[in-house]
Write a protein that holds these residues in place. Structure first.
Motif, PDB file in Angstrom:
ATOM      1  N   MET A   1      20.476 -53.044   0.182  1.00  0.00           N
ATOM      2  CA  MET A   1      19.827 -51.723   0.274  1.00  0.00           C
ATOM      3  C   MET A   1      20.676 -50.700   1.026  1.00  0.00           C
ATOM      4  N   ALA A   2      21.952 -50.972   1.192  1.00  0.00           N
ATOM      5  CA  ALA A   2      22.837 -49.952   1.751  1.00  0.00           C
ATOM      6  C   ALA A   2      23.133 -48.949   0.646  1.00  0.00           C
ATOM      7  N   GLU A   3      23.474 -47.736   1.027  1.00  0.00           N
ATOM      8  CA  GLU A   3      23.737 -46.699   0.028  1.00  0.00           C
ATOM      9  C   GLU A   3      24.951 -47.089  -0.815  1.00  0.00           C
ATOM     10  N   PRO A   4      24.785 -47.236  -2.138  1.00  0.00           N
ATOM     11  CA  PRO A   4      25.942 -47.573  -2.976  1.00  0.00           C
ATOM     12  C   PRO A   4      26.864 -46.361  -3.152  1.00  0.00           C
ATOM     13  N   SER A   5      28.118 -46.628  -3.449  1.00  0.00           N
ATOM     14  CA  SER A   5      29.047 -45.522  -3.667  1.00  0.00           C
ATOM     15  C   SER A   5      28.693 -44.815  -4.974  1.00  0.00           C
ATOM     16  N   GLN A   6      29.174 -43.598  -5.141  1.00  0.00           N
ATOM     17  CA  GLN A   6      28.885 -42.849  -6.367  1.00  0.00           C
ATOM     18  C   GLN A   6      29.442 -43.579  -7.584  1.00  0.00           C
TER      19      GLN A   6
ATOM     20  N   TRP B   1      21.053 -39.639   4.693  1.00  0.00           N
ATOM     21  CA  TRP B   1      20.600 -38.501   5.497  1.00  0.00           C
ATOM     22  C   TRP B   1      21.255 -37.231   4.984  1.00  0.00           C
ATOM     23  N   VAL B   2      20.569 -36.550   4.085  1.00  0.00           N
ATOM     24  CA  VAL B   2      21.059 -35.252   3.620  1.00  0.00           C
ATOM     25  C   VAL B   2      19.906 -34.249   3.652  1.00  0.00           C
ATOM     26  N   ASN B   3      20.282 -33.015   3.843  1.00  0.00           N
ATOM     27  CA  ASN B   3      19.280 -31.958   3.848  1.00  0.00           C
ATOM     28  C   ASN B   3      18.930 -31.611   2.390  1.00  0.00           C
TER      29      ASN B   3
ATOM     30  N   LEU C   1      15.289 -38.672  -3.552  1.00  0.00           N
ATOM     31  CA  LEU C   1      13.874 -38.314  -3.657  1.00  0.00           C
ATOM     32  C   LEU C   1      12.972 -39.537  -3.837  1.00  0.00           C
ATOM     33  N   TYR C   2      13.447 -40.527  -4.624  1.00  0.00           N
ATOM     34  CA  TYR C   2      12.617 -41.700  -4.908  1.00  0.00           C
ATOM     35  C   TYR C   2      12.243 -42.453  -3.633  1.00  0.00           C
ATOM     36  N   TYR C   3      13.131 -42.370  -2.624  1.00  0.00           N
ATOM     37  CA  TYR C   3      12.848 -43.154  -1.419  1.00  0.00           C
ATOM     38  C   TYR C   3      11.606 -42.632  -0.680  1.00  0.00           C
ATOM     39  N   LEU C   4      11.250 -41.375  -0.907  1.00  0.00           N
ATOM     40  CA  LEU C   4      10.046 -40.845  -0.261  1.00  0.00           C
ATOM     41  C   LEU C   4       8.805 -41.625  -0.724  1.00  0.00           C
TER      42      LEU C   4
ATOM     43  N   LEU D   1      16.367 -47.942   5.233  1.00  0.00           N
ATOM     44  CA  LEU D   1      16.375 -47.023   6.374  1.00  0.00           C
ATOM     45  C   LEU D   1      17.289 -47.547   7.474  1.00  0.00           C
ATOM     46  N   LEU D   2      17.201 -48.858   7.700  1.00  0.00           N
ATOM     47  CA  LEU D   2      18.034 -49.491   8.730  1.00  0.00           C
ATOM     48  C   LEU D   2      19.516 -49.348   8.395  1.00  0.00           C
ATOM     49  N   GLN D   3      19.847 -49.607   7.120  1.00  0.00           N
ATOM     50  CA  GLN D   3      21.255 -49.521   6.707  1.00  0.00           C
ATOM     51  C   GLN D   3      21.780 -48.088   6.851  1.00  0.00           C
ATOM     52  N   SER D   4      20.933 -47.114   6.519  1.00  0.00           N
ATOM     53  CA  SER D   4      21.399 -45.731   6.616  1.00  0.00           C
ATOM     54  C   SER D   4      21.579 -45.314   8.071  1.00  0.00           C
ATOM     55  N   LEU D   5      20.710 -45.840   8.953  1.00  0.00           N
ATOM     56  CA  LEU D   5      20.862 -45.547  10.386  1.00  0.00           C
ATOM     57  C   LEU D   5      22.155 -46.161  10.926  1.00  0.00           C
ATOM     58  N   LEU D   6      22.439 -47.402  10.493  1.00  0.00           N
ATOM     59  CA  LEU D   6      23.671 -48.065  10.928  1.00  0.00           C
ATOM     60  C   LEU D   6      24.890 -47.263  10.483  1.00  0.00           C
ATOM     61  N   GLU D   7      24.831 -46.815   9.223  1.00  0.00           N
ATOM     62  CA  GLU D   7      25.970 -46.059   8.695  1.00  0.00           C
ATOM     63  C   GLU D   7      26.133 -44.730   9.443  1.00  0.00           C
ATOM     64  N   ARG D   8      25.002 -44.108   9.724  1.00  0.00           N
ATOM     65  CA  ARG D   8      25.016 -42.806  10.415  1.00  0.00           C
ATOM     66  C   ARG D   8      25.668 -42.913  11.799  1.00  0.00           C
ATOM     67  N   TYR D   9      25.427 -44.053  12.458  1.00  0.00           N
ATOM     68  CA  TYR D   9      25.991 -44.224  13.801  1.00  0.00           C
ATOM     69  C   TYR D   9      27.276 -45.055  13.793  1.00  0.00           C
ATOM     70  N   GLY D  10      27.894 -45.155  12.614  1.00  0.00           N
ATOM     71  CA  GLY D  10      29.227 -45.730  12.518  1.00  0.00           C
ATOM     72  C   GLY D  10      29.311 -47.239  12.562  1.00  0.00           C
ATOM     73  N   HIS D  11      28.204 -47.928  12.242  1.00  0.00           N
ATOM     74  CA  HIS D  11      28.238 -49.390  12.219  1.00  0.00           C
ATOM     75  C   HIS D  11      28.360 -49.883  10.781  1.00  0.00           C
ATOM     76  N   ALA D  12      28.850 -51.107  10.662  1.00  0.00           N
ATOM     77  CA  ALA D  12      28.973 -51.714   9.322  1.00  0.00           C
ATOM     78  C   ALA D  12      27.594 -52.162   8.845  1.00  0.00           C
ATOM     79  N   PRO D  13      27.365 -52.146   7.531  1.00  0.00           N
ATOM     80  CA  PRO D  13      26.057 -52.597   7.033  1.00  0.00           C
ATOM     81  C   PRO D  13      25.828 -54.082   7.309  1.00  0.00           C
ATOM     82  N   ILE D  14      24.551 -54.430   7.458  1.00  0.00           N
ATOM     83  CA  ILE D  14      24.215 -55.839   7.680  1.00  0.00           C
ATOM     84  C   ILE D  14      23.566 -56.387   6.409  1.00  0.00           C
TER      85      ILE D  14
END
Lengths: 178, 64
Positions: free
Chosen positions: A108-113, A62-64, A74-77, A90-103
C-alpha cells in the motif's frame, strides 16, 4: 406501533470498532448476524477490489487537491472508511513524508507513475473497477458505522429474529437517539 | 481489450449492487425479514435502472 430497542452498549466505542473492522461494532453490541453481514459485504468488496488492482490501487499521497487535483488520490477518501485494512496506506505515506523507507514490503505504498501506467495498460478497466469497489466499500462502512452508533433508521415492529433488548440499561430506541 | 472482455466487465456490477443493497437495507432495519425484502427490492430497482440506462445509451450510440 411498538418500538423495539437495540442495546447499543457504548455507541461511541461501537462506532470506533465498526470503523476499525467493518462489522466488529455490531458484534460488540451483540448484533452478530448484522456484524457478519457487514463484514462479508464490506470486506469482501474491499479485498476483491484490492486483488483486481493487484494491491496497487489503495494508496495515499500528501498533495493539495486545489493545487494538484490530478495527483490527488480521491478514491482514498472513501477507502479510508474501511478502517484497519486501508490504514497501511496512510502509514506508508507518513513514512515517506518523513523520509523513511516503506515497511511491510511496500504494501500500500504509493506506486510510481510508471508502475501505475503499466498496471493500467495491463489490466485496463479492472484498475478503475477495483478502485470503485474499494471506495464503495468504505462509503458503505459509513452507513454501518452510523448504524452501530445510532441504531437502524426505521423502527421495525418487534420480530422474533431481531435481537431486541427492550429498555435495558443503555438500550436506545431504534431509529434515533434517546 | 477485446469486445467480449469488455462485455464481461459489466458482470462485475452485480456483486457491487448486491453489496450496496444489502448494507443499505441492513442500516435501515433490524428485522432480517425486512432486510432481505428491502434489499431484494432495491437490488431489482438499481439493476433495472442500470439496464435501462445502458439500453438507452446503446440505442443512441447505434443510431449515430
Amino acid at each position: 406501533m411498538t418500538e423495539p430497542s437495540v442495546n447499543l452498549r457504548n455507541p461511541a466505542l461501537a462506532a470506533l470498532l465498526a470503523w476499525l473492522i467493518p462489522g466488529a461494532g455490531h458484534i460488540y453490541q451483540g448484533r452478530i448476524g448484522k456484524g457478519i453481514l457487514y463484514a462479508i459485504c464490506i470486506l469482501g468488496l474491499f479485498f476483491i477490489g484490492l486483488i483486481m488492482g493487484e494491491g496497487k490501487i489503495v494508496y495515499w499521497r500528501w498533495v493539495n487537491p486545489l493545487q494538484n487535483p490530478e495527483k490527488f488520490p480521491l478514491y482514498y477518501l472513501g477507502q479510508f472508511f474501511v478502517g484497519l485494512p486501508s490504514l497501511p496506506a496512510l502509514l506508508q505515506s507518513l513514512l515517506e513524508r518523513y523520509g523513511h523507507a516503506p515497511i511491510l514490503g511496500g504494501f500500500m505504498a504509493e506506486p510510481s507513475q510508471n508502475a501505475l501506467n503499466a498496471l493500467q495498460n495491463r489490466l485496463g478497466k479492472l484498475v478503475e473497477i477495483g478502485s470503485i469497489y474499494t471506495c464503495v466499500a468504505g462509503l458503505l462502512n459509513i452507513l454501518a458505522i452510523y448504524d452501530a452508533f445510532d441504531g437502524p433508521a426505521y423502527q421495525d415492529e418487534t420480530s422474533p429474529d431481531a435481537p431486541a433488548v427492550r429498555a435495558s440499561a443503555g438500550g436506545i430506541p431504534a431509529g434515533g437517539s434517546a | 481489450m477485446n469486445p467480449s472482455a469488455s462485455v464481461e466487465v459489466y458482470w462485475l456490477i452485480l456483486p457491487l449492487v448486491i453489496a450496496i443493497s444489502l448494507v443499505y437495507s441492513a442500516s435501515r432495519h433490524e428485522s432480517w425479514r425486512r432486510i432481505w425484502w428491502h434489499s431484494a427490492r432495491l437490488c431489482v430497482w438499481i439493476m433495472g435502472l442500470l439496464v435501462m440506462a445502458t439500453a438507452i445509451l446503446l440505442l443512441i450510440n447505434t443510431q449515430a
